[in-house]
Every structure is written in structure tokens, then in C-alpha cells.
Design a protein around this motif. Structure first.
Motif, PDB file in Angstrom:
ATOM      1  N   PRO A 125       0.837  -1.213   0.000  1.00 26.65           N
ATOM      2  CA  PRO A 125       0.000   0.000   0.000  1.00 26.65           C
ATOM      3  C   PRO A 125       0.862   1.248   0.000  1.00 26.65           C
ATOM      4  CG  PRO A 125       0.005  -1.029   2.163  1.00 26.65           C
ATOM      5  CD  PRO A 125       0.697  -1.990   1.243  1.00 26.65           C
ATOM      6  N   GLN A 126       0.423   2.272  -0.703  1.00 27.40           N
ATOM      7  CA  GLN A 126       1.195   3.504  -0.838  1.00 27.40           C
ATOM      8  C   GLN A 126       1.411   4.211   0.489  1.00 27.40           C
ATOM      9  OE1 GLN A 126      -0.632   5.959  -3.831  1.00 27.40           O
ATOM     10  NE2 GLN A 126      -0.004   4.620  -5.524  1.00 27.40           N
ATOM     11  N   ASN A 127       0.409   4.202   1.358  1.00 27.74           N
ATOM     12  CA  ASN A 127       0.533   4.896   2.635  1.00 27.74           C
ATOM     13  C   ASN A 127       1.125   4.018   3.727  1.00 27.74           C
ATOM     14  OD1 ASN A 127      -1.571   3.149   3.022  1.00 27.74           O
ATOM     15  ND2 ASN A 127      -3.085   4.713   3.574  1.00 27.74           N
ATOM     16  N   GLY A 128       1.472   2.775   3.389  1.00 23.48           N
ATOM     17  CA  GLY A 128       2.060   1.874   4.357  1.00 23.48           C
ATOM     18  C   GLY A 128       1.088   1.246   5.328  1.00 23.48           C
ATOM     19  N   ASN A 129      -0.207   1.448   5.144  1.00 21.12           N
ATOM     20  CA  ASN A 129      -1.213   0.881   6.030  1.00 21.12           C
ATOM     21  C   ASN A 129      -1.520  -0.544   5.574  1.00 21.12           C
ATOM     22  OD1 ASN A 129      -3.756   0.149   7.280  1.00 21.12           O
ATOM     23  ND2 ASN A 129      -4.014   2.311   7.804  1.00 21.12           N
ATOM     24  N   GLU A 132      -5.380  -1.536   5.403  1.00 17.81           N
ATOM     25  CA  GLU A 132      -6.036  -0.974   4.226  1.00 17.81           C
ATOM     26  C   GLU A 132      -5.581  -1.692   2.960  1.00 17.81           C
ATOM     27  OE1 GLU A 132      -5.555   3.220   3.979  1.00 17.81           O
ATOM     28  OE2 GLU A 132      -6.711   3.648   5.805  1.00 17.81           O
ATOM     29  N   GLY A 133      -4.305  -2.052   2.932  1.00 20.11           N
ATOM     30  CA  GLY A 133      -3.798  -2.785   1.780  1.00 20.11           C
ATOM     31  C   GLY A 133      -4.465  -4.135   1.615  1.00 20.11           C
ATOM     32  N   GLU A 136      -7.912  -3.693   0.266  1.00 17.80           N
ATOM     33  CA  GLU A 136      -7.890  -3.421  -1.169  1.00 17.80           C
ATOM     34  C   GLU A 136      -7.594  -4.690  -1.967  1.00 17.80           C
ATOM     35  OE1 GLU A 136      -5.928  -0.250  -4.370  1.00 17.80           O
ATOM     36  OE2 GLU A 136      -5.385  -0.164  -2.232  1.00 17.80           O
TER      37      GLU A 136
END
Length: 448
Positions: A125-129, A132-133, A136
Motif C-alpha cells: 500500500p502507498q501509505n504503508g497501512n 487498508e492494503g 484493497e
């Protein structure tokens, strides 16, 4: 671990000093021969009956970097070689120069655009979460499916399964040490089953050898045997230390003390381990898709052992109580979703115990084609293997008219029609909203 019921938004988505060093192929062949000799050297012979042959959220801890996987090739390929199993070969099959054809791509390599799902799995994940990754990833599995060729092979599916289930890496030496111990106490039972594992599926037989299946099941049998004979307090302490190492958390003073749990699970855990079987019939079929999809036996071993000990331990206990609970849940869910169909089957004495046992035990891996099984497992590993019960109900609903028109539905239910993962998943996410919360909670826990 408990799985929350899927949200409405989610349901709306239909690895001599004088000459050149030996090649990897040569060393791998020698190890295979040594392992086979070890298995064959025991006094316990093979049975004479042998004839001619898992909506969850977890931290991702074991996905490997796909771009760093070596794929060596021998310097002098043989002129003819059959396609070998991913679990049995250290490189892609070699093709004679005169028969060379363009390789099929499934989303990786130069000049091939990667899918959003593969890019997310590779890059994170782009935000490092992480949570959330994972959410998704599940969304993308449901909406776009995993890229695969006609044989169901994907360059990244096995890493997706490892990430979704949160399976940590297993050192190759750990697996080899189990293989080199020779025959497990359940070796004869294993040999009685392996030769008939997906025996009519040409894709499986072409890619996975019986020797590979025997090695993996025998290694898992040794692992389960050791876990049963290891004192509970020591086992829990070991697991806690493994968790500390996994997340790089220095152990505290409290963690060095004897294991204590307010729920007093020692007796229960010990009891469950003593009731657990080392091998039960059907584990060979449940193991087969892991070996087919994996790029090495170690990956398949890590996934299979985790799955049967954490996700569905009730399926492999001696009495298979988890499977029998699942069969009763098939009847109850069918009665809620399709009362007319359920009443007709019950009137004919056709409870799920009579026709759905293999589908429950193997998560539908017993129903071809294998590529569709893999797509169905993508969905089950993303949202919870408990949804396999509803996938079976969905298959019955798809057969509804044929069953109601037939005075002997047992003939139809002897073998289910070929799997259509896309249609079954779409129907499953529609009917799951009709399941009462109390019944859904039973689905979540039935395999534990």
C-alpha cells in the motif's frame, strides 16, 4: 480468529574442486533421490491396496519479492522433457530449440503490463497501512480476479495466498529435515491415498508428481506428530517467541516467564491436540491445490500446515467433527435460502451428509476444473473459508430446476457439475445477506 460478516459494500461486488560446480538441477535431483531412498528404506512397506494412483483481516508477514526469484536453466537441456510440477522443478520446463514457442504471460515480465492487483501485492500500500492494503487486495480479488493462464497458473497467486492468510516464511531446511526423517507413523495411509489424488485431472497429473505429494503429506504428518507429543506449555512458549521474531519485537521479562493464560487453555489445547489426527483421508485432495499453485514444495507445506492447524483444525480431527458440522450447516443454510428445494431433498432423504462430504472437506477441490478451484480459493482465502458452505449451497441452487424435475436426485448429486467460480462467487455474495447473524456466527466457528 473470528471473521466479521461482510459489509454491504463488499457484498455488492459480483523459490569436485577440479571441474565446474554441479548445476542446481543436478543437486536437486540428488536430494530427491536421497529423500526417496530414505522414505523407501524403512521396514514399513507400502500398502498392498495401492493399485495402478481457507472476510478476514491479518497482518501480511510472508509475501516475498517476486522480482528477486531466480530461475536458473541447465546449460545442456535434454531434447525432450515433459512439463514438471512447479513444486518439483527449480526452473521453467526446457523446450527444444526446434520446438520453441512464445511463452504465455500472466502479468509479469518485460513488456507486459502488470495488473493493479499484482502491483499492489508487489509494491504494498502507498501509505504503508497494511490493513487498508489487505482490504484493497480483497476488493480487487472480488472485482478483477487473479491473472492466470488457461491452466490456472499465476506468477503471483501463491504469494497472494501467503499474504491473505498471514503465513510467515518457512526455512527450507526446516522442511527438508522433516522429509529426511523418512516414513512417518501415517506413511502407509498416505500411500493408500496419494495415487488416486485428482487421478482424472490431466493438469494436476502433468504438474504435480505423486512423490511430491507423498513428501509434503509425510512432512506435515511428522510436524503434527511432534506437536502432539510436545508439552503444551513448551509449545505455547515456542509460538510466542516465534511471534516475537516475526514482528521483530524484543521479548520482555514477562514473556520469559512460564506461559499463563487467564482463560486456562492448557487443558483444552492439550485435549484438542490429543484428539487431532496426524492424517485423515481427504487431506491429500485438500493439499493438492496448494502444490499445484505453489512454486516450491516449501511454500505449499507452509500454507497447508497453517491451513489445517489454524483455519480448519476441526476438519482433520479423528472424528472430523468440523466436517459434520459443516454438512448440517449446508442443510440449514439451504433451508433458509431455498426452502422449496430443501424440502424436496429432505423428502427424498437427501441430507448433505449423503452428497456434500467431499465438497465440505476439500473446499470444493474435488470438483473440476482445477483452474476454477483456484479462483474459488482466491475468494475463500480473501473473505474466509467458512464461505465454502455457502458456495456449496450456491451450486445446489444452480442445479435447482434439474433436481426438482428428477424423481431420483441422488443420481444428480453423485457428482456436481463443473465449477464456474465466477458464477458461484457472485451467487454466494448475494445469498450471504440472507443468512441470519446467529447462523452466520456458526458458519464462522464450525471448522475450529
Amino acid at each position: 480468529m473470528s471473521f466479521p460478516k461482510p459489509s454491504q459494500s463488499q457484498l455488492n461486488l459480483a523459490t569436485s574442486t577440479d571441474g565446474p560446480p554441479p548445476s542446481p538441477l543436478t543437486m536437486r535431483t540428488i536430494r530427491k533421490i536421497q529423500s526417496q531412498q530414505t522414505l523407501s528404506s524403512n521396514n514399513n512397506p507400502p500398502s498392498t491396496a495401492r493399485q495402478s494412483r481457507q472476510h478476514s483481516t491479518r497482518l501480511s508477514a510472508g509475501a516475498e519479492d517476486l522480482s528477486k526469484l531466480p530461475q536458473p536453466a541447465p546449460s545442456r537441456p535434454p531434447p525432450h522433457r515433459r512439463a514438471r510440477s512447479n513444486s518439483d522443478a527449480s526452473h521453467e520446463p526446457v523446450v527444444s530449440p526446434t520446438l520453441k514457442r512464445p511463452a504465455r504471460k500472466t502479468g509479469s515480465g518485460f513488456g507486459v503490463k502488470r495488473s493493479v492487483l499484482e502491483s499492489l501485492l508487489r509494491d504494498g500500500p502507498q501509505n504503508g497501512n497494511i490493513m487498508e492494503g489487505l482490504q484493497e487486495l480483497r476488493y480487487l480479488i472480488l472485482s478483477t480476479r487473479v491473472d492466470a493462464d488457461a491452466d490456472g497458473m499465476s506468477t503471483y497467486r501463491i504469494y497472494l495466498w501467503l499474504a491473505l492468510l498471514g503465513v510467515p516464511p518457512v526455512p527450507t531446511d526446516d522442511y527438508l529435515s522433516l522429509v529426511h526423517r523418512g516414513r512417518s507413523p501415517e506413511y502407509t495411509k498416505i500411500r493408500n491415498d496419494t495415487f488416486r489424488t485428482l487421478a482424472t485431472d490431466p493438469l494436476f497429473k502433468r504438474r504435480v508428481t505423486e512423490a511430491s505429494l507423498i513428501r509434503l503429506l509425510n512432512a506435515v504428518a511428522w510436524r503434527l506428530h511432534d506437536e502432539k507429543t510436545t508439552p503444551t506449555s513448551r509449545r505455547e512458549s515456542t509460538r510466542r517467541r516465534e511471534k516475537d521474531l516475526l514482528f521483530s519485537t524484543p521479548p520482555s521479562i514477562a514473556e520469559d516467564e512460564p506461559f499463563v493464560d487467564d482463560r486456562s487453555p492448557t487443558t483444552t489445547t492439550s485435549s484438542n491436540m490429543s484428539e487431532s489426527a496426524i492424517y485423515v483421508q481427504g487431506m491429500n485432495v485438500l493439499c493438492a491445490p496448494f502444490l499445484y499453485a505453489a512454486r516450491s514444495e516449501v511454500e505449499a507445506y507452509a500454507l497447508f500446515h497453517y491451513f489445517i492447524t489454524k483455519e480448519c483444525p476441526g476438519y482433520v480431527r479423528g472424528a472430523m467433527d468440523g466436517v459434520h458440522k459443516g454438512l448440517r450447516l449446508v442443510d440449514r443454510c439451504l433451508e433458509v435460502i431455498e426452502p422449496k428445494l430443501a424440502a424436496y431433498l429432505f423428502g427424498k432423504g437427501m441430507q448433505a451428509e449423503l452428497y456434500a462430504f467431499p465438497s465440505v472437506l476439500t473446499l470444493c477441490a474435488c470438483t473440476p476444473p482445477l483452474p476454477e478451484v483456484l479462483h474459488l480459493w482466491d475468494f475463500l482465502f480473501a473473505y474466509g473459508p467458512h464461505l465454502n458452505i455457502l458456495c456449496i449451497v450456491a451450486q445446489l441452487i444452480r442445479m435447482r430446476d434439474t433436481i426438482l424435475e428428477n424423481p431420483s436426485p441422488n443420481k444428480i448429486l453423485r457428482s456436481f457439475p463443473p465449477l464456474d467460480a465466477k458464477e458461484i462467487i457472485a451467487l454466494t455474495v448475494l445469498i450471504v445477506r440472507k443468512i441470519p447473524d446467529a447462523l452466520y456466527a456458526e458458519l464462522l466457528e464450525h471448522a475450529k
